[in-house]
Design a protein around this motif. Structure first.
Motif, PDB file in Angstrom:
ATOM      1  N   GLN B  40       0.846  -1.189   0.000  1.00 50.85           N
ATOM      2  CA  GLN B  40       0.000   0.000   0.000  1.00 50.85           C
ATOM      3  C   GLN B  40       0.889   1.249   0.000  1.00 50.85           C
ATOM      4  N   ILE B  41       0.436   2.303  -0.658  1.00 47.02           N
ATOM      5  CA  ILE B  41       1.133   3.592  -0.566  1.00 47.02           C
ATOM      6  C   ILE B  41       0.142   4.641  -0.061  1.00 47.02           C
ATOM      7  N   TYR B  42       0.682   5.665   0.567  1.00 49.00           N
ATOM      8  CA  TYR B  42      -0.168   6.707   1.150  1.00 49.00           C
ATOM      9  C   TYR B  42      -0.498   7.747   0.072  1.00 49.00           C
ATOM     10  N   TRP B  49      -4.543   5.172   2.769  1.00 47.26           N
ATOM     11  CA  TRP B  49      -3.633   4.166   2.221  1.00 47.26           C
ATOM     12  C   TRP B  49      -4.364   3.461   1.083  1.00 47.26           C
TER      13      TRP B  49
END
Lengths: 97, 231
Positions: B40-42, B49
């Motif tokens: 996951q990336i923010y 997320w």
């Protein structure tokens, strides 16, 4: 009352603090940071023997914020608890079953 | 018309159930089911997320011409008793650390083995190569037609899946067949995509190769994956 409502609304509209840029990636598997896992492995090497190759095999955050790390030392299993400051709280042979 | 289409509905249902069970058994027997995790990336715009899969990664790379910031080379705090020069791979979180003096490490983003292809172990860098030839292992040739056409070896170059450099991982004097290498698919950094090798952006693997010594210890952490036990 009005003041409390305003504070509540402000809280609802304020976005959460974003993580630091270097921390803007993660996986859904929440493992212990790699350096903490290896601090556990280093401590277990003292118990398992000086030439033992100790490898962390699993880790998880515990309810009190510390991390539990499972270790393999040439087939011998150990459990370790390490905190966020890098202090190894305990290392002991893993319970079977 | 297939044979199964000619079967009565009930027989068809039983057959499907048996097939499902067989597939589950095969999946279990092929290797340990690694603790699968979604990258996951923010998202700073939505403050959430978001899942980062192959499609998202391609889109991100097309827009930014680089991986998300967390997967770019940077110096981080790293508390360890391992000596400077040690390579530590956190396969679950897609980071490779090169231990530096003073409680620090250089962190690089990596792509790792997809489900069933991950591994964990303690090995060492046996040798390195610039723009290496890629020779797919026999098992890969058998299952992947794209690999099969290079069974005799693909010369080094920008299209070569090993990229600009390869660090050959050994256990003792034995080549493990695993490598840390560059890639022709830089958008795959941060994902579980490989057949067990560790892939990095070409700029990063060139930097790493310039910093390490032959014989450097490599610790591969990968929760849920099989421990490396030799070829």
């Amino acid at each position: 009352m009005a003041a409390m409502t305003s504070v509540a609304l402000l809280g609802a509209c304020t976005p959460p603090t974003p993580p630091a840029p270097e921390s803007m990636a993660r996986t859904t598997l929440q493992t212990a940071p790699a350096d903490l896992q290896l601090l556990c492995a280093n401590s277990a090497a003292g118990v398992a023997g000086p030439n033992a190759k100790v490898l962390p095999t699993a880790s998880r955050q515990l309810p009190d914020g510390t991390f539990g790390v499972d270790l393999d030392a040439g087939g011998k299993k150990f459990s370790c608890v390490v905190d966020n400051n890098g202090t190894v709280r305990s290392v002991q042979p893993a319970q079977s079953g | 018309m297939t044979a199964s289409n000619r079967l009565p509905a009930k027989t068809n249902e039983v057959g499907r159930r048996k097939l499902t069970l067989a597939l589950i058994a095969a999946a279990v027997c092929v290797g340990p089911l690694a603790a699968w995790a979604q990258t996951q990336i923010y998202d700073s715009k939505t403050h959430t997320w978001v899942n980062y899969d192959k499609k998202k990664a391609r889109q991100y790379y097309a827009r930014n011409n680089q991986a998300p910031e967390a997967f770019r080379m940077q110096t981080v705090t790293f508390r360890t008793a391992e000596p400077p020069g040690t390579i530590i791979i956190d396969g679950n979180q897609h980071f490779l650390y090169l231990v530096q003096p003073g409680g620090q490490a250089i962190r690089y983003g990596i792509g790792v083995g997809r489900e069933g292809f991950g591994w964990a172990g303690i090995v060492r860098v046996g040798r390195t190569a610039e723009w290496p030839t890629w020779t797919p292992p026999v098992e890969m040739v058998a299952r992947d037609p794209n690999a099969a056409k290079w069974a005799a070896g693909m010369p080094g170059g920008p299209e070569n899946p090993l990229g600009a450099r390869a660090l050959y991982l050994y256990e003792g004097d034995q080549d493990t067949i695993y490598r840390i290498h560059g890639t022709a698919e830089p958008w795959t950094i941060g994902l579980d995509v490989s057949s067990g090798c560790i892939r990095m952006n070409n700029d990063d693997i060139v930097d790493l190769a310039s910093r390490i010594k032959i014989g450097a210890k490599v610790i591969v952490l990968m929760q849920g994956a099989a421990l490396y036990k030799g070829v």
